[in-house]
Design a protein around this motif. Structure first.
Motif, mmCIF file in Angstrom:
data_model
loop_
_atom_site.group_PDB
_atom_site.id
_atom_site.type_symbol
_atom_site.label_atom_id
_atom_site.label_comp_id
_atom_site.label_asym_id
_atom_site.label_seq_id
_atom_site.Cartn_x
_atom_site.Cartn_y
_atom_site.Cartn_z
ATOM 1 N N ALA A 90 0.839 -1.215 0.000
ATOM 2 C CA ALA A 90 0.000 0.000 0.000
ATOM 3 C C ALA A 90 0.867 1.256 0.000
ATOM 4 N N LEU A 91 1.956 1.240 0.752
ATOM 5 C CA LEU A 91 2.867 2.381 0.764
ATOM 6 C C LEU A 91 3.505 2.589 -0.612
ATOM 7 N N LEU A 92 3.841 1.496 -1.283
ATOM 8 C CA LEU A 92 4.409 1.596 -2.627
ATOM 9 C C LEU A 92 3.416 2.233 -3.590
ATOM 10 N N PHE A 93 2.160 1.789 -3.532
ATOM 11 C CA PHE A 93 1.148 2.338 -4.428
ATOM 12 C C PHE A 93 0.875 3.812 -4.101
ATOM 13 N N GLY A 94 0.872 4.157 -2.796
ATOM 14 C CA GLY A 94 0.694 5.549 -2.416
ATOM 15 C C GLY A 94 1.832 6.417 -2.925
ATOM 16 N N PHE A 95 3.036 5.879 -2.857
ATOM 17 C CA PHE A 95 4.198 6.613 -3.364
ATOM 18 C C PHE A 95 4.085 6.839 -4.866
ATOM 19 N N SER A 96 3.650 5.817 -5.600
ATOM 20 C CA SER A 96 3.536 5.956 -7.054
ATOM 21 C C SER A 96 2.480 6.988 -7.429
ATOM 22 N N MET A 97 1.397 7.070 -6.651
ATOM 23 C CA MET A 97 0.367 8.074 -6.939
ATOM 24 C C MET A 97 0.881 9.490 -6.679
ATOM 25 N N ASN A 98 1.648 9.658 -5.608
ATOM 26 C CA ASN A 98 2.192 10.986 -5.317
ATOM 27 C C ASN A 98 3.317 11.345 -6.288
ATOM 28 N N LEU A 99 3.994 10.324 -6.787
ATOM 29 C CA LEU A 99 5.082 10.561 -7.728
ATOM 30 C C LEU A 99 4.566 11.207 -9.014
ATOM 31 N N GLU A 100 3.357 10.845 -9.393
ATOM 32 C CA GLU A 100 2.754 11.441 -10.598
ATOM 33 C C GLU A 100 2.695 12.965 -10.475
ATOM 34 N N THR A 101 2.262 13.446 -9.314
ATOM 35 C CA THR A 101 2.168 14.895 -9.096
ATOM 36 C C THR A 101 3.543 15.547 -9.104
ATOM 37 N N LEU A 102 4.511 14.894 -8.463
ATOM 38 C CA LEU A 102 5.858 15.459 -8.405
ATOM 39 C C LEU A 102 6.466 15.575 -9.797
ATOM 40 N N LEU A 103 6.325 14.522 -10.604
ATOM 41 C CA LEU A 103 6.903 14.545 -11.949
ATOM 42 C C LEU A 103 6.293 15.651 -12.795
ATOM 43 N N SER A 104 5.009 15.889 -12.601
ATOM 44 C CA SER A 104 4.364 16.984 -13.339
ATOM 45 C C SER A 104 4.962 18.328 -12.938
ATOM 46 N N ASN A 105 5.216 18.509 -11.640
ATOM 47 C CA ASN A 105 5.791 19.766 -11.162
ATOM 48 C C ASN A 105 7.238 19.941 -11.604
ATOM 49 N N LEU A 106 7.949 18.809 -11.765
ATOM 50 C CA LEU A 106 9.341 18.878 -12.187
ATOM 51 C C LEU A 106 9.484 19.166 -13.680
ATOM 52 N N GLY A 107 8.382 19.062 -14.413
ATOM 53 C CA GLY A 107 8.468 19.234 -15.857
ATOM 54 C C GLY A 107 9.180 18.082 -16.519
ATOM 55 N N SER A 108 8.911 16.864 -16.060
ATOM 56 C CA SER A 108 9.560 15.680 -16.622
ATOM 57 C C SER A 108 9.256 15.551 -18.105
ATOM 58 N N PRO A 109 10.237 15.077 -18.892
ATOM 59 C CA PRO A 109 9.997 14.904 -20.327
ATOM 60 C C PRO A 109 9.037 13.773 -20.657
ATOM 61 N N ILE A 110 8.654 12.989 -19.663
ATOM 62 C CA ILE A 110 7.700 11.907 -19.890
ATOM 63 C C ILE A 110 6.335 12.520 -20.177
ATOM 64 N N PRO A 111 5.621 12.053 -21.208
ATOM 65 C CA PRO A 111 4.302 12.616 -21.534
ATOM 66 C C PRO A 111 3.343 12.557 -20.353
ATOM 67 N N GLY A 112 2.510 13.576 -20.223
ATOM 68 C CA GLY A 112 1.565 13.656 -19.107
ATOM 69 C C GLY A 112 0.589 12.499 -19.075
ATOM 70 N N GLU A 113 0.204 11.985 -20.258
ATOM 71 C CA GLU A 113 -0.731 10.863 -20.298
ATOM 72 C C GLU A 113 -0.126 9.628 -19.630
ATOM 73 N N PHE A 114 1.186 9.424 -19.833
ATOM 74 C CA PHE A 114 1.829 8.275 -19.204
ATOM 75 C C PHE A 114 1.911 8.456 -17.694
ATOM 76 N N MET A 115 2.170 9.690 -17.247
ATOM 77 C CA MET A 115 2.276 9.921 -15.810
ATOM 78 C C MET A 115 0.953 9.655 -15.103
ATOM 79 N N LYS A 116 -0.163 9.930 -15.782
ATOM 80 C CA LYS A 116 -1.461 9.615 -15.188
ATOM 81 C C LYS A 116 -1.662 8.103 -15.075
ATOM 82 N N MET A 117 -1.006 7.354 -15.973
ATOM 83 C CA MET A 117 -1.095 5.898 -15.947
ATOM 84 C C MET A 117 -0.177 5.280 -14.897
#
Length: 428
Positions: free
Chosen positions: A371-398
């Motif tokens: 559960a902690l791993l899944f929670g981390f992955s969900m929060n990671l999506e928000t962080l990557l968006s704020n960092l301006g990661s080159p990964i497409p936004g659609e993939f980060m939502k996935m």
């Protein structure tokens, strides 16, 4: 022979049925992830400096930022991951077990490499990342614990999503009308238990397929709470949908610990309940008479019945307990996080909690880590968006769902559900 001794014999008989097996799911999964990190280090390498901020504005101790060269750090992590994947393959080939430390260390190094690559010439707030991960994981932890108890008793609990929803609705309604968060939490536990009672009635008493009942309950409760939200709460939100929230309760001294202090010891009562309930359930499941009987009816109900353990009543009451615990997770949505109920606000997290049960091998501690791993992955999506990661936004939502699938299909390795899980017991 006493019922306790007989239950031990019944569980031992099932465990002796295991044969020496090996599964290459784990080494293959680790190899794929390691290959992806190698790709990030070489063809898709990024140069610059990645900065990790450990300090928190609430901490009295100022910690310096950690700066690492992006490309060389990702490359070093990739080498470590390749070595761990090869070690896992060798162990599995020799029919030897792979320690839990391997996937934990592998996951930590892989995440660190990915964050380093994403944060080239950027900043990663470590404390904020971990705090958000814990907050998102709290309902998953309670849902996973409810799933573990229910399935250890022999009932597949697909209705965790419904328990979350009704608990969130009940807690918001009662806390709004009374102005008391504790009464709202009790209402959430009752709401989760009510869904579990319906599941138990149809699955145990009327022997309806447990998965079908769970799916139907999810649809029913989603529609019911959405209707009541529009028909009742929206008509007078001040009276029916403005619940108080649990305040943060910093633990003296401990909340001053760098990084982990603000993350673990400056939380609400519901989070602290998780710190208590997880070890209690883990201890009781393997070291108490209750846990022994629970595992007996989930592994070998015929043997348990033979020595006087009432199989179906045991399953029924433990399913109610599981629903109550999942209900605490539902209360977190309204009393610990959002502060109001909204239709379909659980957003499928009940199914991710069910995945945590499977990933954790039906064990309370491992399910909590999942559960902690899944929670981390969900929060990671928000962080990557704020960092301006080159990964497409659609993939980060996935990303949270990709991690869930990889964890259950690959990282879980060879797991075995309780032998009688999902199988109704008809006496005689």
């Amino acid at each position: 022979m006493s019922a306790t001794v007989a239950a031990t014999v019944a569980i031992g008989a099932v465990q002796r049925e295991k044969v020496r097996q090996r599964s290459f799911k784990l080494p293959i999964s680790l190899g794929i992830v390691a290959a992806l990190i190698v790709l990030l280090a070489l063809p898709a390498g990024r140069h610059g400096t990645s900065t990790f901020r450990l300090a928190d504005r609430t901490s009295s101790l100022a910690l310096p930022d950690i700066e690492v060269p992006t490309w060389i750090t990702v490359l070093a992590c990739a080498i470590v991951l390749v070595v761990l994947a090869a070690y896992t393959a060798v162990r599995v080939s020799a029919y030897k077990s792979v320690g839990l430390w391997v996937p934990i260390v592998f996951a930590f190094v892989a995440v660190f490499a990915f964050l380093t690559w994403s944060a080239a010439d950027g900043l990663v707030p470590v404390t904020g990342l971990l705090f958000g991960a814990v907050s998102l994981a709290v309902p998953l932890i309670f849902g996973a614990l409810g799933g573990v108890i229910g399935e250890r008793a022999g009932v597949v609990n697909v209705a965790i999503e419904a328990q979350f929803l009704l608990a969130a609705f009940s807690s918001a309604l009662v806390a709004s009308m009374t102005g008391n968060v504790v009464l709202g939490l009790v209402a959430a536990m009752v709401g989760g238990a009510l869904v579990a009672a319906v599941l138990a009635l149809f699955a145990i008493r009327y022997v309806v397929d447990q998965v079908i009942v769970g799916v139907v309950l999810n649809v029913l409760i989603t529609g019911l709470t959405s209707f009541l939200h529009g028909a009742v709460m929206k008509q007078n939100e001040t009276l029916f949908n403005s619940p108080p929230r649990f305040p943060r309760l910093p633990i003296p001294v401990l909340h001053e610990i760098p990084v982990l202090g603000p993350v673990l010891f400056n939380q609400t009562l519901i989070v602290y309940l998780a710190y208590v309930i997880v070890p209690v359930v883990a201890w009781a499941l393997y070291r108490s008479k209750w846990g022994l009987r629970l595992r007996a009816v989930g592994e070998h109900p015929q043997a348990a019945d033979t020595v006087g353990i009432k199989v179906n009543p045991t399953r029924f009451w433990n399913l109610l307990l599981a629903g109550s615990i999942a209900g605490i997770g539902g209360a977190y949505f309204t009393l610990g996080s959002v502060g109001a109920f909204d239709k379909e606000m659980t957003d499928g997290l009940g199914f991710i909690a069910l995945a945590a049960v499977i990933f954790g091998g039906w064990d309370p501690i491992k399910a909590t880590l999942a559960a902690l791993l899944f929670g981390f992955s969900m929060n990671l999506e928000t962080l990557l968006s704020n960092l301006g990661s080159p990964i497409p936004g659609e993939f980060m939502k996935m990303l949270p769902y990709v991690v869930t699938v990889l964890a259950v299909v690959g990282f879980a390795g060879k797991v075995r559900a309780p032998a009688a899980d999902g199988k109704p017991y008809i006496k005689g």
